[in-house]
Scaffold this active site. Structure first.
Site, mmCIF file in Angstrom:
data_model
loop_
_atom_site.group_PDB
_atom_site.id
_atom_site.type_symbol
_atom_site.label_atom_id
_atom_site.label_comp_id
_atom_site.label_asym_id
_atom_site.label_seq_id
_atom_site.Cartn_x
_atom_site.Cartn_y
_atom_site.Cartn_z
ATOM 1 N N LYS A 272 0.843 -1.201 0.000
ATOM 2 C CA LYS A 272 0.000 0.000 0.000
ATOM 3 C C LYS A 272 0.878 1.249 0.000
ATOM 4 O O LYS A 272 1.922 1.292 0.663
ATOM 5 C CB LYS A 272 -0.891 -0.028 1.254
ATOM 6 C CG LYS A 272 -1.926 1.092 1.322
ATOM 7 C CD LYS A 272 -2.787 0.956 2.589
ATOM 8 C CE LYS A 272 -3.850 2.038 2.681
ATOM 9 N NZ LYS A 272 -4.652 1.929 3.919
ATOM 10 N N SER B 154 -9.668 -0.109 7.554
ATOM 11 C CA SER B 154 -9.142 0.028 6.193
ATOM 12 C C SER B 154 -8.514 -1.217 5.601
ATOM 13 O O SER B 154 -8.149 -1.224 4.425
ATOM 14 C CB SER B 154 -8.122 1.176 6.133
ATOM 15 O OG SER B 154 -8.788 2.407 6.099
ATOM 16 N N SER C 56 -9.577 2.086 3.267
ATOM 17 C CA SER C 56 -8.698 2.770 2.340
ATOM 18 C C SER C 56 -7.718 1.860 1.600
ATOM 19 O O SER C 56 -7.099 2.289 0.618
ATOM 20 C CB SER C 56 -7.890 3.835 3.083
ATOM 21 O OG SER C 56 -7.029 3.218 4.018
#
Ligand SMILES: [Mg+2]
Ligand SMILES: [Zn+2]
Lengths: 446, 469, 101
Positions: free
Chosen positions: B61, B160, B136
């Site tokens: 990420k 997330s 996210s």
């Protein structure tokens, strides 16, 4: 403080940084154990209580020298609280309360360029050097117990000496490793409440601080006497222009939004650690001033202690006041490190200071810090006080200057200096002037 | 031809061990898959063509710093920023020999539940590209679901990892707070942020958790694991007491299809030998969201203060003074969601409001911890839906921040308590994956893996999106 | 989902401006308008935490109860000057350059 970069004062810009002190995204603080212990040590030396539970907070504000946009500091749970220190003065002791001593990180250095060099006002850009960012910094806050510029200066000098003796910092104002802000307010004699205070920043010497405080006191009195009121504000003194009026900072009203630093966990000093550190404390500078005051008077006692010479003073035998004076004057002017001096040998030099030429005395003092220094040998080699050695020289000079001898004997006694000078020249300055004087007088009388 | 859609990490690792493929070939296979599908999905912000390492490649990420590889946290304010250091988790992946595939898309600064808040455009759900992948960590979960990465790292503050894992039909673990280093993770809310693994199977997640977990001297808030990470083998749940928190399972807004799938999975757990009982978390669920939306923005307002245009990232051109430069840089560099949260947090911390907001929220957090602790006196694990809904349409919630915030209503309470949570796919509703959330006490990852592994086998969910089969 | 809501204005326009100034965020008129409205809705929702009487409850700053985590005082190598300045938007020699204060 929270990274492992070395403490740097004079390194090339931005050469002593890491992701933590540059506040790179994701970098995280880790406290330095030694800095925590030293803060506790200093707190103990200032008579503080060590908090069983202390917390780091974030103090949020934007400035280019504050890379994270917050400074990690301590807020309502500092490491050390409620201390007090005794400040000896010429008219007795006074007490200064220590509200707190907390640990935080220093800011980076910003240089303002363009316009008036180094000044914020009128500059067109700023250059930031992050070497200093993150250096451990202990902030000490006193109670409003200081009553004069003189007393404030005295307190600051004692504080500095304490820090130096504990080995925490060299506390040099020129380097910025000791800085202070002073809050000043005045009131009528007998008035209970404190009036509005102003804060003086940027002071880089004790003398400058004392002068700054005095001027601020006068300024405030002037305002009140003219029927005005003092505004709460921060005043920046420009050290290079001592006579100039203070610069007012146009800081906006601050709201620092303190909250507990979530990247760090609390400090809970172990009682065993606190006791061990307490055991490291020696007699404080203030205590030593009080002790020495009885021997040499306040001024010399304070001078000896705050210049770090009292330890040598105590080691050096001989007439107390003579030793103290020599240490504070002649020896101080030589720049010899007091710690390197053999006190027994120094005592011998001081004892004979009346018998040897001043230059020889000063040379002996200058040499007194060298390893293996021997007063006997040094003075023996330098000052000739031995009559059997001096007499032949004196006799020869009197023989060579018959007309001057006659003139002296006829009443021109001022010529004695001429003969002394001749002897000194002949002996390469090594003759003991006192002995030379005595022998000359005696021989010229004959 | 490597079928990256189906291949698990354990299988890939077997191929490498037996020399049937090289690490470079494996890496290439995933990048080829990305070349085919990522124009549509946009899971990656960048890919890495020159892999280093002999292991199974990984996607990371973009909130996780990777030395020399652009790390933007989905924000314009960090455009072009190349870290000069590796985050601890990236370094651990490197040490384990995992080649980097690329950096995955995310909501800006991990603030969002749909990956639509990325400054670089949204990621789409591999099950239905008209829908969001969740967020996210939507880039990481979409990459895994679409066979563009065998496993990935995500980060989870309010949900997330768990929520996008649920919406993309993959497995995601939010570990116990403090077991995975945050050093080098672009900070959002420090007391909540945790990095965790995302993969197709529970065992793959356990493998990755084993690589990244453990105390890090660079992160003062980390601790050593109480016990080594075990790879789950169990096929039944005998002796396990599973609590079903009423408020987490009956919450307003949970879709019927979600309740149905989760109900079936709970029933299956009973069949596998678990003891199922109801429990209560009333204040955790009622006050969890408000508490979270005070604590996280407050910390964020401070964490995002470093983006000032001085040392890295965007700087807006101005002729003004340094304050003007700050104001303009932060105006231009941050998207709406970070701005909202920065302002909300600044307000909650400001003089006169601290006690009522941040201070009070910290106390609510204590209440939430205590409620969970009480539940764990009677139960080993708690279960609920991970997300109240399946993947929603792009744009459906962007105009209404509160609607978006509600996506995390079921994941936030245990996050506030610092507890680990695992989401596994437990079925489909209208052809879209439903996630089952398993919550354990602190440091109970091994128990979570065991239970989830047994359930995973019994559920035999097909993680390959139907449209890609 | 956020519990009950109240109808009071939680934050005034001026307060939004003040907060934006503290947070160093420039806002256009429209942005101010929009954010003020959204922040009001959010603050109303989160304001429900004040319903609870928690005067006897200790705050949780951290989910883990740790103390005294530190590192020894051993200097580590620094970044090179070039690394330190590698991402700088503007520099002058080896310093970061910013507009005047
Ligand atoms: Mg301070
Ligand atoms: Zn550093």
């Amino acid at each position: 403080m929270f990274c492992r970069c070395p403490v740097a004062y004079f390194e090339p810009p931005n050469s002593q940084t890491c992701p933590v002190c540059l506040a790179h995204p994701g970098a995280m603080p880790v406290p330095n154990r030694k800095a925590v212990e030293w803060t506790i040590l200093l707190g103990l030396a200032l008579g503080c209580e060590v908090a069983p539970h202390a917390v780091f907070h974030r103090k949020n504000y934007f400035y280019p020298d504050n890379p994270k946009g917050y400074q990690i500091s301590q807020y309502d749970e500092p490491l050390c609280v409620n201390g007090r220190v005794v400040v000896p003065g010429p008219d007795g002791e006074s007490e200064v309360g220590i509200v707190r001593a907390h640990l935080e990180e220093d800011a980076a250095k910003t240089i303002h360029v363009g316009g008036a060099e180094g000044r914020i006002h009128g500059s067109d850009r700023s250059l930031v050097d992050f070497n200093r960012a993150g250096t451990p910094l202990v902030e000490i806050v006193t109670a409003p117990d200081l009553r004069s510029a003189e007393q404030a200066k005295r307190f600051l000098q004692l504080l500095r000496q304490t820090v130096v003796e504990l080995g925490i910092s060299d506390a040099e104002m020129e380097k910025g490793s000791l800085r202070f802000d002073v809050n000043v307010s005045v009131r009528e004699a007998g008035e209970e409440e404190y009036r509005t205070r102003t804060e003086l920043k940027n002071m880089n010497s004790f003398a400058f601080a004392a002068r700054g405080i005095e001027r601020e006191i006068e300024r405030q009195i002037g305002i009140y006497e003219a029927g005005g009121t003092v505004e709460q504000e921060t005043l920046h003194f420009d050290p290079s222009r001592v006579e100039a009026p203070p610069l007012r900072s146009k800081e906006e009203a601050q709201d620092y939004r303190y909250f507990p630093e979530p990247d760090l966990v609390p400090l809970e000093p172990d009682p065993g650690l606190v006791e061990r550190l307490r055991g490291e404390l020696r007699e404080s500078p203030a205590e030593r001033i009080s002790r020495l005051e009885h021997e040499v008077g306040f001024a010399l006692a304070e001078g000896l202690v705050t210049s770090g010479r009292d330890e040598l003073y105590s080691r050096t035998p001989g007439d107390r006041s003579a030793v103290a004076n020599v240490l504070m004057n002649e020896l101080a002017s030589t720049g010899v490190d007091p710690a390197s001096v053999d006190a027994e040998e120094l005592a011998k030099v001081i004892e004979r200071r009346a018998e040897i030429p001043r230059t020889a005395f000063m040379e002996a003092l200058a040499a007194s810090g060298s390893p293996g220094f021997s007063a006997e040998r040094y003075l023996g080699e330098t000052a000739i006080a031995d009559v059997s050695e001096l007499d032949p020289v004196i006799d020869r000079i009197l023989g060579e200057h018959g007309s001057q001898v006659d003139a002296y004997r006829a009443g021109k006694e001022g010529l004695l200096g001429f003969f002394v000078g001749q002897v000194m020249r002949e002996t390469g300055g090594k003759a003991n002037p006192k002995v030379v004087n005595e022998r000359l007088r005696e021989k010229l009388r004959a | 031809m490597i079928d990256t859609l189906r291949l698990t990490v354990e299988e890939a690792s077997g191929l490498l061990e037996r020399g049937e493929v090289s690490a470079a070939e494996l890496h290439r296979a995933y990048l080829d898959a990305a070349a085919r599908r990522d124009d549509e999905l946009h899971a990656y912000l960048c890919t890495v063509d020159e892999p280093a390492g002999e292991g199974v490649p990984i996607a990371i990420k973009d909130v996780i710093s990777t030395k020399g590889v652009e790390t933007t946290a989905g924000s314009k304010i960090l455009a072009g920023y190349k870290p000069v250091f590796d985050s601890t988790v990236a370094a651990r992946c490197k040490e384990a020999g995992l080649p980097l595939l690329g950096k995955t898309n995310m909501d800006e600064f991990a603030m969002g539940s749909s990956t639509e808040n990325s400054a670089y455009g949204p990621t789409r759900n591999p099950w239905d590209p008209s829908r969001v992948p969740g967020g996210s960590s939507g880039g990481s979960t979409a990459a895994v679901a679409a066979g563009m990465a065998p496993w990935a790292l995500g980060s989870d503050t309010g949900g997330s990892i768990k929520q996008p894992a649920a919406l993309c039909g993959v497995v995601g673990l939010r570990p116990t707070y403090g077991t995975v280093s945050r050093y080098g993770i672009v900070a959002f809310a420090s007391s909540l942020d945790q990095v965790g693994p995302i993969a197709k199977t529970v065992r793959d997640c356990a493998h990755l958790y084993r690589i990244i977990a453990g105390r890090d001297p660079c992160d003062s808030t980390t601790v050593e694991l109480r016990e080594p990470v075990e790879l789950p083998e169990a096929e039944d749940l005998r002796g396990l007491r599973i609590g079903v928190p009423k408020e987490l399972n009956d919450a307003e807004g949970i879709e019927a299809g979600v309740t149905e799938s989760v109900g079936r999975a709970i029933g299956l757990a009973g069949e596998l030998g678990a003891e199922i009982g109801e429990c209560r978390l009333p204040r955790s669920v009622e006050y969890g969201l408000p508490c979270y939306y005070l604590i996280a923005p407050s910390e964020a307002s401070s964490n995002l203060a470093r983006y000032d245009g001085v040392r890295y990232g965007l700087r807006a051109e101005t002729n003004g003074d340094v304050r003007t430069m700050y104001d303009r840089t932060r105006h231009d560099g941050f998207g709406d969601e970070p701005k909202r949260r920065i302002m909300l947090g600044t307000y909650a911390l400001s003089a006169g409001y601290y006690e009522a907001f941040y201070g009070q929220a910290q106390k609510v957090r204590t209440v939430i911890r205590e409620e969970h602790a009480a539940a764990f006196e009677d139960f080993d694990l708690l279960v609920s839906p991970t997300s109240p809904t399946v993947a929603f349409e792009l744009g459906a919630r962007t105009a209404n921040p509160l609607a978006m915030y509600a996506a995390d209503v079921l994941t936030i309470p245990s996050n506030l308590a610092g507890l680990p949570g695992l989401s596994i796919p437990c079925g489909l509703s209208d052809g879209l994956p439903v996630g089952l959330q398993l919550i354990g006490p602190q440091f109970s990852e091994n128990a979570l893996f065991r239970a989830a592994h047994a359930l995973e086998r019994a559920l035999s969910f097909d993680y390959v999106p139907e449209r890609l089969r | 989902l956020f519990g009950r809501m109240t109808n009071e204005m939680a934050i005034s326009r001026d307060e939004v401006l003040h907060v934006a100034r503290l947070a160093r965020l420039e806002l256009s008129e429209q942005e101010l308008e929009r954010f003020a409205e959204q922040l009001n809705a959010i603050l109303e929702a989160v304001g429900t935490v004040s319903e609870l009487d928690l005067s006897d409850v200790e705050p949780t700053a951290h989910p883990l109860e740790l103390a005294n985590v530190w590192a020894e005082d051993e200097p580590r190598p620094c970044l090179s000057v070039e690394e330190a300045l590698a991402n700088a938007p503007d520099r002058e020699d080896d310093a970061f350059r910013v507009p005047a204060a």
